[in-house]
Design an enzyme around this catalytic site. Structure first.
Site, PDB file in Angstrom:
ATOM      1  N   GLU A 107       0.824  -1.226   0.000  1.00 39.15           N
ATOM      2  CA  GLU A 107       0.000   0.000   0.000  1.00 39.15           C
ATOM      3  C   GLU A 107       0.847   1.261   0.000  1.00 39.15           C
ATOM      4  OE1 GLU A 107      -0.590  -2.556   2.006  1.00 39.15           O
ATOM      5  OE2 GLU A 107      -2.419  -3.241   1.027  1.00 39.15           O
ATOM      6  N   HIS A 177     -12.122  -5.026   8.180  1.00 35.88           N
ATOM      7  CA  HIS A 177     -12.822  -4.901   6.901  1.00 35.88           C
ATOM      8  C   HIS A 177     -14.034  -3.994   7.060  1.00 35.88           C
ATOM      9  CE1 HIS A 177     -10.460  -8.576   6.436  1.00 35.88           C
ATOM     10  NE2 HIS A 177     -10.470  -8.335   5.154  1.00 35.88           N
TER      11      HIS A 177
END
Lengths: 373, 412
Positions: A107, A177
């Protein structure tokens, strides 16, 4: 403020209230974005539309961006096959793997690389697979992307960078999540933070974000990918950033939210009207940084009561910022303290998700408390 | 003065909590299919120490980086191989149970299964002790079992029950066993690698002679923080063994599409490395012994790449067929299944008959099924757990979470 002006203000508010109670909602659309109007201005009065869900609308926006600018690229983990939420379906087939490509699981690398591309004049559209994974890239976003233009005195900028990330509760996401990290980024001058609530706004806002000459983080409430539908125009259109929308007008309480929570607030407004004859004005912020203070100030001055609601934990969430920002201009107009119904100050729980979220019931309770304060 | 009284208070709280959890645990049966501790304690520390009744097995050759490859042989006894077989079978059955429960929608959220990779978990454990620290990523059910936990607790945790190892608050990805130094169980890819490096630093600082085994996958190998952690470990000669479980796919991306250098055992740069056959428990064990001895002797970190395979997809939401063929999976099951490999060695040596092994497997299957049923009946965590364990001093409640201290309290 002396007594006379206070009385005058109160009297003016009263009369406006009574007037609005009986009038139509035309007066309320003085501020706030008129989405349909804006689209009509760009596409004419009856553009061709299709009913589509959120991920399809995002897909449309991305393909429009790729079509209209040769120097735009889409990249991220697993975007080539269509992405884990299908937002990038068929893009690689149509535009080629030199423009739509996968990155490794990095990322920090993805965002840093995107900044470099943007500085070279590209529209770099990076995808972070879940907003929960954006934190390795936090330094790149906050220290590099947000400050490039400032530190170079305008010589360079990474305005072409757009970072898309699915965010928010989904029912079973657990700690990693389900997060809504908008507050961390809304604290950074130099960035823009956007969150749509449905497909028609998502397409317009995403195209605006991509074309905006500032780095934008575009959060997409993942629970809405398949569950939210709109009639979305097939052509290219944009919705302006930095404007909030009055979803429905009301006179008694202002409900402020963004993303999926707006749908909860609309339910709250409906039930409040049905069961208690309370008229709620629901506002969708849409852009979280820079946020549209004018619209919400006008609304709160009208109603005198406000509830801000978001999924992210309450302490230091964006609700706190809006509450503080509303206080000064609206102090004498408030009939009750500014209330926030948000996620609790816990990590996003696994089994207790329903208990944690700012549900319709909790918000209704707050509305009742506001009315009876 | 103040610190003493604080400690007293803390002990009381801790012992109350422990008492509570023990009260809960006393309901669960500890059964014979608790995975036996396969780490052999002392003898695996010295590769020269070969037990008298051990038989020599030949292995696939090792590939190494910056160090001489050991001879591809392993000496193993009947007890050892039977223990490996047993542990791997418990792991396999437990994963199958998890699969069935997920499909029945009893387990929700995310579930990453380890079947096919059991030899790596068991091979690692057989080369270390429970005094050595272990940390891994989210595909961690079998590491929890290998560290001495039972399928009952693991499956309870998956179901989000109070009898789970993390009181139902962690779920599939967050299993922990503090008393056996298993540090979990991490959802964010690669985040456990700097953590494991810190664990190693502590062992070095306290001069314990223990090491830290830090596991990660082929996808995580591309995380910047992995390179950062390895650099620190090499610089400070930390006793850290990095184990890269290369199961050929990072979610749906094959290694050649994700990594410029797919020789993960070389990715430590100046850190020596070895590549082992992750489907063969003895190969993993021997490679680990080399690494463990190197790290324990103070020479610094070591990288072990275990080439293995997962039969299931990345998680239960991934059928695992869009990026690889069904034939490939069947081929691996046929040719390289870790349990079958151990069984064939046992049978070859005549250490047990086919029937005996089958009856062991049947017994384990029954026990795991029983534990599964028990786990399904286990209680959910009380709602107060929502705001416990956020900070060490238990917050009585988090603002506005209880009906009777709702918004009125908030407005006050």
């Amino acid at each position: 403020m002396n007594i006379t002006s206070t009385v005058a203000t109160v009297a003016a508010r009263w009369s406006r209230c009574r007037f609005l109670h009986t009038s139509s909602s035309i007066l309320c659309s003085q501020v706030g974005l008129a989405v349909e109007q804006t689209i009509q201005q760009q596409l004419g009065s009856s553009p061709e539309t299709t009913r589509m869900n959120l991920f399809t609308a995002i897909n449309h926006a991305l393909s429009t961006a790729l079509e209209t600018n040769d120097k735009s690229v889409v990249f991220g983990e697993d975007v080539a096959f269509g992405g884990v939420f299908r937002c990038t379906t068929e893009l690689q087939q149509r535009f080629g793997s030199h423009r739509v490509f996968n990155t490794p699981l990095s990322e920090q690398g993805i965002v840093g690389f995107g900044i470099g591309l943007a500085v070279q004049g590209f529209q770099a559209i990076a995808e972070i697979q879940f907003a929960d994974y954006i934190f390795p890239a936090f330094d790149q976003l906050v220290n590099e992307a947000a400050k490039y233009r400032y530190r170079s005195g305008g010589l360079f900028d990474c305005g072409g960078l757009t970072v898309r990330a699915p965010c928010g509760a989904v029912g079973h996401g657990g700690l990693y999540h389900s997060q809504s990290p908008e507050a961390y980024f809304a604290h950074t001058p130099g960035l823009k933070v956007v969150m749509p609530r449905d497909p028609i706004r998502a397409k317009g806002l995403l195209l605006a974000s991509i074309r905006d000459k500032n780095p934008v983080i575009f959060f997409e409430p993942k629970i809405l990918y398949r569950s939210s539908f709109s009639q979305v125009p097939l052509e290219d259109y944009q919705l302006p950033l930095g404007k909030a929308e009055i979803v429905q007008s009301g006179t008694d309480v202002t409900l402020i939210g963004w993303g999926a929570q707006v749908h909860v607030l609309c339910q709250v407004a409906e039930e409040a009207k049905e069961k208690m004859n309370i008229s709620c004005e629901v506002i969708d912020m849409m852009t979280l940084l820079p946020y549209d203070l004018e619209t919400i100030v006008q609304s709160v001055k009208k109603t005198g009561r406000v509830l801000i609601s978001h999924e992210a934990p309450i302490t230091n969430g964006l609700g706190a910022e809006l509450a503080a920002a509303l206080l000064e201009p609206c102090f004498l107009y408030l009939e009750a303290p500014i209330m926030r119904i948000c996620g609790y100050d816990t990590p996003f729980p696994l089994a207790n998700e329903k208990y944690y979220l700012p549900s319709k019931e909790k918000c209704l309770d707050a509305v009742v408390q506001l009315i009876h304060y | 003065m103040v610190s003493t009284s604080y400690r007293l208070v803390r002990t009381t709280t801790v012992s109350f909590k422990r008492g509570l959890s023990q009260a809960v645990k006393s309901d669960q049966a500890t059964s014979a299919s608790e995975a036996p501790q396969v780490s052999s304690g002392g003898s695996s520390l010295h590769p020269q120490e070969i037990p008298k009744d051990a038989v020599k097995f030949s292995l696939k050759p090792f590939a190494t980086h910056l160090i001489e490859a050991p001879e591809p042989v392993a000496y193993a006894t009947k007890e050892q191989l039977l223990a490996y077989h047993r542990t791997m079978t418990v792991m396999r059955r437990s994963e199958i149970s998890a699969d069935l429960m997920y499909k029945a929608q009893l387990v929700r959220g995310f579930c990453h299964l380890y079947d096919g990779q059991e030899a790596t978990a068991v091979g690692i454990e057989s080369a270390i002790t429970w005094k050595d620290a272990l940390i891994t990523a989210y595909r961690n059910h079998c590491q929890q079992l290998g560290r001495g936990d039972t399928p009952f607790t693991v499956l309870s945790e998956l179901l989000g029950r109070y009898t789970g190892c993390s009181k139902g608050k962690g779920g599939s990805m967050h299993l922990y066993k503090a008393e056996n130094k298993y540090f979990g169980g991490n959802g964010i890819v690669g985040a456990q690698v700097p953590l494991g490096t810190g664990l190693a630093f502590a062992e070095q600082y306290l001069n314990t002679g223990n090491i830290s085994v830090t596991m990660y996958g082929d996808g995580a190998a591309n995380q910047g923080q992995v390179a950062e952690a390895m650099n620190m470990a090499a610089l400070w000669k930390l006793p850290c063994v990095y184990v890269c479980e290369n199961n050929k796919y990072g979610m749906g991306t094959s290694t050649d599409r994700a990594s410029a250098n797919t020789n993960f055992y070389t990715r430590g740069d100046v850190i020596p490395g070895i590549r082992v056959d992750g489907m063969d428990v003895l190969s993993v064990r021997e490679g680990m012994k080399l690494a463990v001895n190197y790290a324990r002797s103070g020479k610094g970190p070591f990288v072990v790449e275990s080439v293995t395979y997962r039969y299931h997809g990345h998680s239960m939401s991934d059928p695992g067929l869009s990026y690889r063929s069904r034939e490939e999976i069947t081929e691996m099951r046929k040719r390289a299944d870790p349990i079958e490999l151990v069984k064939s060695r046992i049978l070859e040596q005549g250490w047990a008959t086919e029937k005996e092994l089958k009856s062991i497997e049947k017994e384990i299957r029954q026990q795991v099924d029983e534990m599964t049923e028990k786990a399904k009946q286990a209680p959910l965590p009380p709602v107060e757990e929502l705001y416990r364990d956020i900070y060490v001093e238990g917050i009585e409640h988090v603002r506005g979470t209880l009906v009777n201290n709702g918004l009125g309290n908030y407005l006050a």
